[in-house]
Design a protein around this motif. Sequence first.
Motif, PDB file in Angstrom:
ATOM      1  N   GLU A  70       3.061 -15.294   7.545  1.00  0.00           N
ATOM      2  CA  GLU A  70       4.015 -14.819   6.582  1.00  0.00           C
ATOM      3  C   GLU A  70       4.000 -15.496   5.183  1.00  0.00           C
ATOM      4  O   GLU A  70       4.199 -14.821   4.132  1.00  0.00           O
ATOM      5  N   ALA A  73       1.144 -13.306   3.480  1.00  0.00           N
ATOM      6  CA  ALA A  73       1.682 -12.078   3.063  1.00  0.00           C
ATOM      7  C   ALA A  73       2.593 -12.147   1.726  1.00  0.00           C
ATOM      8  O   ALA A  73       2.244 -11.290   0.945  1.00  0.00           O
ATOM      9  N   SER A  77       1.404 -10.428  -1.872  1.00  0.00           N
ATOM     10  CA  SER A  77       2.471  -9.241  -2.107  1.00  0.00           C
ATOM     11  C   SER A  77       2.158  -8.095  -2.322  1.00  0.00           C
ATOM     12  O   SER A  77       2.715  -6.927  -1.839  1.00  0.00           O
ATOM     13  N   VAL A  82      -5.110  -4.180   4.630  1.00  0.00           N
ATOM     14  CA  VAL A  82      -4.940  -5.386   5.384  1.00  0.00           C
ATOM     15  C   VAL A  82      -5.864  -5.274   6.645  1.00  0.00           C
ATOM     16  O   VAL A  82      -5.823  -4.647   7.395  1.00  0.00           O
ATOM     17  N   ALA A 121       4.377  -9.478   9.291  1.00  0.00           N
ATOM     18  CA  ALA A 121       4.508 -10.073   7.928  1.00  0.00           C
ATOM     19  C   ALA A 121       4.081  -8.918   6.814  1.00  0.00           C
ATOM     20  O   ALA A 121       4.783  -8.823   5.775  1.00  0.00           O
ATOM     21  N   PHE A 122       3.023  -8.047   7.221  1.00  0.00           N
ATOM     22  CA  PHE A 122       2.699  -7.137   6.382  1.00  0.00           C
ATOM     23  C   PHE A 122       3.183  -5.803   6.278  1.00  0.00           C
ATOM     24  O   PHE A 122       3.639  -4.911   5.288  1.00  0.00           O
ATOM     25  N   ARG A 125       6.211  -4.893   4.368  1.00  0.00           N
ATOM     26  CA  ARG A 125       6.216  -4.912   2.854  1.00  0.00           C
ATOM     27  C   ARG A 125       5.436  -3.583   2.402  1.00  0.00           C
ATOM     28  O   ARG A 125       5.642  -3.149   1.467  1.00  0.00           O
TER      29      ARG A 125
END
Length: 244
Positions: A70, A73, A77, A82, A121-122, A125
């Motif tokens: 996290e 990530a 940001s 990824v 985590a990604f 976003r």
Amino acid sequence: MTSPWGGDRPFTAVVTGAGSGIGLALAAQLRERGAELVLADVDRAAVLGAAERLGATAVVADVADPEAVEQLAEQASGARFVCLNAGIVGPSVGAPWEVPAAEWDRVFAVNVAGVVNGLRAFVPRLLGAAEPAHVLVTASLAGMTVFPGGGAYGPSKHAVAAVVAHAAMALEGTPVGIGMICPALVATGMSPVGADPADVAREALRAVDDGVFAVVPPEWRAAVVDQLATVAAGGRPTPPAPAG
């Protein structure tokens, strides 16, 4: 899906397990494509060295730790590409009952939970950015067909392949794509022999360009299908072999 590196706009790429092997090769080729790199690895010396060579940001992180991923990530940001590449084999390569419990836990924590932690985590976003983006996962041929021995590694990579397939269905219709590479032996810290990591990375990024979901070595494709067909028909699995 449009590649995240389409056009002249710079993009940020994250690579886990970037200190060596396939991860380092992916990072180098992403740099050639103009990426601003954030490299992560549990090996501090390796990731710092890779970052220095590639002009990247280094993050020391264990992908088995959800909080560490996290934080990765958060630090990256703006990432639009990824690579969830980190993985381990484990010292035991025998039958399932010959692998110590702690080793099962660690291999699955890195190989499977590491991918799930990365997605958790990604992906939100990436979806929130509403821009073309992609997640590339390093699975393995050992996750597409079953070999004798191999300890916890093969079962963990089967789980990875299932997670990636599940994620692909969930991401259908969004600007975020996902795919996986399923190489056979690669000459990395996991194996002294095998394909050149640079060749594996090159084929992986070409697959993203072409919209290919899974990269499986051509000589092994029939073996993957044959073993699955045998089991689906009720037969007992036999060790696979490459064509030719």
